[in-house]
Design an enzyme around this catalytic site. Structure first.
Site, PDB file in Angstrom:
ATOM      1  N   GLU A   1      -0.410   5.286  -7.109  1.00 33.50           N
ATOM      2  CA  GLU A   1      -1.561   5.494  -7.994  1.00 33.50           C
ATOM      3  C   GLU A   1      -1.796   6.935  -8.413  1.00 33.50           C
ATOM      4  OE1 GLU A   1      -2.498   3.544  -5.162  1.00 33.50           O
ATOM      5  OE2 GLU A   1      -3.860   1.992  -5.922  1.00 33.50           O
TER       6      GLU A   1
ATOM      7  N   ASP B   1      10.819  33.341 -37.130  1.00 37.92           N
ATOM      8  CA  ASP B   1      10.805  34.128 -38.357  1.00 37.92           C
ATOM      9  C   ASP B   1      10.747  35.593 -37.958  1.00 37.92           C
ATOM     10  OD1 ASP B   1       8.253  34.281 -37.503  1.00 37.92           O
ATOM     11  OD2 ASP B   1       7.317  33.578 -39.338  1.00 37.92           O
TER      12      ASP B   1
ATOM     13  N   VAL C   1       0.847  -1.196   0.000  1.00 43.94           N
ATOM     14  CA  VAL C   1       0.000   0.000   0.000  1.00 43.94           C
ATOM     15  C   VAL C   1       0.883   1.247   0.000  1.00 43.94           C
ATOM     16  CG1 VAL C   1      -1.702   1.316   1.306  1.00 43.94           C
ATOM     17  CG2 VAL C   1      -1.925  -1.150   1.099  1.00 43.94           C
ATOM     18  N   ALA C   2       1.979   1.154   0.745  1.00 48.06           N
ATOM     19  CA  ALA C   2       2.859   2.314   0.834  1.00 48.06           C
ATOM     20  C   ALA C   2       3.523   2.617  -0.505  1.00 48.06           C
ATOM     21  CB  ALA C   2       3.917   2.072   1.897  1.00 48.06           C
TER      22      ALA C   2
ATOM     23  N   GLU D   1       7.837   5.918   3.725  1.00 48.10           N
ATOM     24  CA  GLU D   1       6.729   5.294   4.438  1.00 48.10           C
ATOM     25  C   GLU D   1       7.078   3.878   4.879  1.00 48.10           C
ATOM     26  OE1 GLU D   1       3.108   5.446   2.160  1.00 48.10           O
ATOM     27  OE2 GLU D   1       3.342   7.594   1.871  1.00 48.10           O
TER      28      GLU D   1
HETATM   29  P1  ADP Z   1       9.096  36.309 -43.639  1.00 51.79           P
HETATM   30  O1  ADP Z   1      10.057  35.275 -43.163  1.00 51.79           O
HETATM   31  O2  ADP Z   1       9.617  37.687 -43.404  1.00 51.79           O
HETATM   32  O3  ADP Z   1       7.714  36.119 -43.130  1.00 51.79           O
HETATM   33  P2  ADP Z   1       8.010  35.438 -46.186  1.00 51.79           P
HETATM   34  O4  ADP Z   1       8.435  34.025 -46.335  1.00 51.79           O
HETATM   35  O5  ADP Z   1       6.633  35.714 -45.774  1.00 51.79           O
HETATM   36  O6  ADP Z   1       9.067  36.186 -45.219  1.00 51.79           O
HETATM   37  O7  ADP Z   1       8.256  36.200 -47.533  1.00 51.79           O
HETATM   38  C1  ADP Z   1       9.459  36.059 -48.227  1.00 51.79           C
HETATM   39  C2  ADP Z   1       9.562  37.058 -49.362  1.00 51.79           C
HETATM   40  O8  ADP Z   1       8.555  36.796 -50.316  1.00 51.79           O
HETATM   41  C3  ADP Z   1       9.347  38.487 -48.926  1.00 51.79           C
HETATM   42  O9  ADP Z   1      10.554  39.092 -48.580  1.00 51.79           O
HETATM   43  C4  ADP Z   1       8.771  39.126 -50.170  1.00 51.79           C
HETATM   44  O10 ADP Z   1       9.796  39.579 -51.007  1.00 51.79           O
HETATM   45  C5  ADP Z   1       8.044  38.004 -50.853  1.00 51.79           C
HETATM   46  N1  ADP Z   1       6.612  38.040 -50.580  1.00 51.79           N
HETATM   47  C6  ADP Z   1       5.991  37.736 -49.414  1.00 51.79           C
HETATM   48  N2  ADP Z   1       4.662  37.845 -49.522  1.00 51.79           N
HETATM   49  C7  ADP Z   1       4.411  38.216 -50.804  1.00 51.79           C
HETATM   50  C8  ADP Z   1       3.232  38.486 -51.569  1.00 51.79           C
HETATM   51  N3  ADP Z   1       2.011  38.396 -51.035  1.00 51.79           N
HETATM   52  N4  ADP Z   1       3.375  38.844 -52.863  1.00 51.79           N
HETATM   53  C9  ADP Z   1       4.600  38.930 -53.416  1.00 51.79           C
HETATM   54  N5  ADP Z   1       5.732  38.692 -52.777  1.00 51.79           N
HETATM   55  C10 ADP Z   1       5.668  38.344 -51.481  1.00 51.79           C
HETATM   56 MG    MG Z   2       5.880  35.437 -43.594  1.00 60.01          MG
END
Ligand code: ADP
Ligand code: MG
Length: 681
Positions: free
Chosen positions: A269, A311, A264-265, A664
């Site tokens: 559970e 990012d 038991v000790a 215990e």
């Molecule tokens: P982050 O890591 O800054 O979020 P993204 O992966 O979103 O970057 O975007 C990468 C690149 O793609 C941007 O630097 C831009 O040049 C281009 N980009 C992002 N969104 C668009 C869009 N809607 N239309 C055209 N180019 C875009």
């Molecule tokens: Mg982005």
């Protein structure tokens, strides 16, 4: 100027379907058809779960012991054992219930919204409010919220793996049906709801498979294993004591009593439910700080995170874009305006060229700046909303640019890094300079590339804008590879995105906690480096890598990455995956953020996939372990801190519980149990 649709109207440009339902009709249908959610698969009733806590293997063992004790003429002991079983069982049951309650509360925090056309305009509603015949608008990355019959489909493909196991995305054309629960991985679509809730394919399949219980998590398995081992040990030691007692001539009765006491000790559970509960409480504390974990184990893993790959856009920066510079061959124009409003102070040469460039970029954009309760806000991609604002700022005073009549759109994708649209017989392209400028004629390319570097080194995100006139009739169908070539470069847009104020402090506390941070971004190296400097992310000596020139050799790259403050720019989703993998091979517990459709694999590979609650795609959220409700980098750090505190508490509890159990056993020993003496809070 033609009246045109209101700014921020049709998300798919000129292509549009039915006006949609009226809100009154939608409300009526909602009461008629019910909410759009899967019917509950019968849950196990509470009394059955309580019963389970009283009848698992060791409880049964103790029941037997109790009966034996009673038969041996020790009713007090029999009752004492029963009390132990009941107290343990009820305690475990209550912990389990509280943990479950906490976990289900968390799930409600992430709103699932969907764009629909109602009352002849586009609004967002909660997915549970969808009704049959609603018109739904989807873009790449969205989860299909119900079964839809497509009316419009532009470059549309759907990942149906969750229904069919088929991993290749399927191309869909108007007239096709897409099923609820699947994901749009490419293009855009508009469809009419054919079935909601229980009347979807997903519900059918769910009903077919019956109540599929989620498999136990690794942590639960691990704990179960600990409980089993200690319980088996308790049993073994009990039996051993019993036999030994008999051998040294203790009476059968006393030996039995002794052995029962030992068992038991030692049987732990309460362990499993207590750990679950403390994870659930940890998860709730995280949620209060806008960090939503999608499974409880993530709380523990977060606590052991040693490397964060974040990012830039929206996480380190505010994602409040403002187009502040426009470069055209006529010169550099400065545009100083606030937010997404149409007023701005414009200085510099080439206003006419800049105006043409801005309307071209507007055509290749879907996001818009819209007036909402007297405030100009971004609808859709903030960068595109900033382009809309720029076009308004450069237009004649008091006039907004006309909504372009787009006949075809090639949506942005993270490998092409550009987006284009056809208006009449002209193709407009906007995108990353490295992606667009090589498609343009030689003349302005050299100058433009210099300007890109200059603008980017000030921390501006730079977009290139280009156009070409297409041969043939307006509205003819074109293939992407054919049209995006032989472009004329119109110029560049420099967008400012201020860093978040909290990031600097958050980075400092990450460093104090011994966590390394890298920026992994799709943006230009100079822009990335500038923001990394502004936020204090960049390490010294500065190391800025570019996606296209990463070392081929895994060991070399891994060694390069394994330091604090690295910036990795212009990465593709595949490279993100590679980065996560290599850091893991170096022994790191990696948290990685992602927002795009293609970030899923990297998020899954990372120990902690982090998605954005405000700006990311459904695909990314689905693959993530942690969702930042406010998209803020500082929230990751707060979650890691909370994870560490929870982990420490569990450790303390385990030590306390196990040592206490052993203590215990030694009733004659004086003083408290060993261990660090602090109690689980
Ligand atoms: P982050 O890591 O800054 O979020 P993204 O992966 O979103 O970057 O975007 C990468 C690149 O793609 C941007 O630097 C831009 O040049 C281009 N980009 C992002 N969104 C668009 C869009 N809607 N239309 C055209 N180019 C875009
Ligand atoms: Mg982005």
């Amino acid at each position: 100027m033609t009246p045109g649709p209101p700014a921020g109207g049709s998300a798919s440009g000129a292509v549009s379907a039915a006006p949609g339902l009226s809100s009154a009709e939608a409300a009526r249908r909602l009461t008629q058809f019910g909410a759009n959610k899967l019917p509950e698969t019968g849950t196990v009733p509470g009394w059955r779960r309580l019963l389970a806590e009283l009848t698992h293997f060791f409880a049964i063992l103790l029941w037997c012991a109790s009966v034996l004790a009673y038969l041996a003429g020790m009713p007090q002991l029999a009752i004492a054992i029963v009390v132990v079983i009941l107290v343990n069982g009820v305690f475990a049951y209550i912990q389990q219930e509280r943990a479950q309650h906490a976990a289900s509360k968390l799930r409600e925090l992430l709103p699932a919204m969907v764009s629909v056309r109602r009352d002849n305009r586009v609004t967002k509603v909660h997915t549970t409010e969808l009704v049959p015949d609603d018109t739904v608008l989807l873009v790449a990355g969205d989860r299909v919220p119900a079964d839809l019959r497509l009316a419009v489909a532009a470059g549309c493909s759907v990942d149906e793996s969750m229904l069919t196991g088929e991993s290749e995305a399927l191309t869909k054309i108007p007239g096709d049906t897409v099923f609820g629960g699947t994901f749009l991985v490419n293009g855009q679509a508009e469809g009419v709801v054919a079935g909601t809730g229980g009347n979807t394919r997903l519900a059918e399949i769910a009903a077919l498979t019956g109540k599929v219980e989620a498999p136990p998590s690794p942590l639960a398995l691990e704990l179960q294993r600990i409980v089993r081992i200690t319980a088996a040990m308790a049993l073994g030691i009990g039996v051993l004591f019993f036999v030994l007692s008999l051998l040294v001539g203790i009476s059968w009765r006393d030996a039995f009593l002794f052995a029962i006491g030992v068992m038991v000790a030692l049987v732990p559970e309460g362990l499993l439910p207590t750990v679950t509960l403390s994870l659930a409480v940890g998860a709730q504390r995280m949620a209060q700080r806008n960090a939503l974990v999608r499974n409880l184990e993530a709380v523990e893993t977060l606590g052991s995170t040693t490397f964060i790959c974040t990012d830039k856009t929206g996480t380190l920066t505010q994602n409040r874009m403002n187009a502040v510079e426009v470069w055209t061959p006529a010169g550099l124009l400065s545009v100083i305006g606030a937010g997404y409003g149409p007023e701005a102070e414009i200085t510099g040469p080439g206003a006419g060229e800049a105006r043409h460039l801005s309307t071209a970029a507007l055509a290749a954009s879907v996001g818009r700046a819209v007036l909402h309760e007297e405030q100009w806000i971004a609808e859709g991609d903030p960068m595109e909303a900033a382009i809309d604002a720029l076009a308004a700022r450069l237009a004649d005073p008091g006039q907004r640019p006309e909504e372009p009549e787009v006949s075809h759109r090639f949506a942005f994708d993270p490998r092409r890094l550009r987006e284009s649209a056809i208006v009449g017989t002209t193709l407009f392209v906007k995108g990353a300079p490295e992606s667009v400028i090589p498609l343009c004629g030689e003349d302005s390319a050299g100058r433009a590339l210099e300007m890109v570097d200059q603008m980017a080194s000030h921390g501006l995100r730079v977009l290139a804008v280009a156009e070409r006139s297409l041969p043939g009739l307006p509205g003819a169908s074109f293939r992407l590879e054919e049209v995006e070539s032989g472009l004329t470069l119109l110029g560049l847009i420099g967008l400012h995105d201020p860093p978040r104020a909290e990031v600097r402090v958050a980075l400092e506390s990450a460093r104090e906690a011994g966590i390394k941070v890298a920026m992994v971004t799709g943006d230009h190296a100079f822009t990335a480096a500038a923001i990394a400097r502004e936020t204090g992310l960049i390490g010294s000596p500065e190391l800025v890598l570019e996606g296209h020139s990463l070392p081929e050799d895994d060991a070399v790259l891994a060694a390069l990455l394994d330091r604090d403050g690295v910036v990795v720019s212009r990465v593709t989703p595949e490279q993100k995956l590679r980065v996560a993998r290599l850091l893991q091979h170096r022994g790191h517990v990696v948290a990685m953020t992602g927002d795009g459709v293609n970030d899923g694999p990297a998020l899954q590979q990372a120990d902690i996939g982090v998605a954005m609650g405000l700006s990311g795609t459904d695909v990314a959220r689905e693959a993530a372990d942690l969702v930042l409700l406010d998209d803020d980098f500082a929230t990751i750090i707060a979650a890691v801190e909370q994870g560490r505190a929870t982990y420490a508490n569990i450790r303390r509890f385990l030590t306390y519980h196990l040592t206490d159990n052993v203590a215990e056993l030694t009733p004659s020993s004086s003083g408290p149990s060993p261990g660090d003496g602090s109690r689980w809070r």
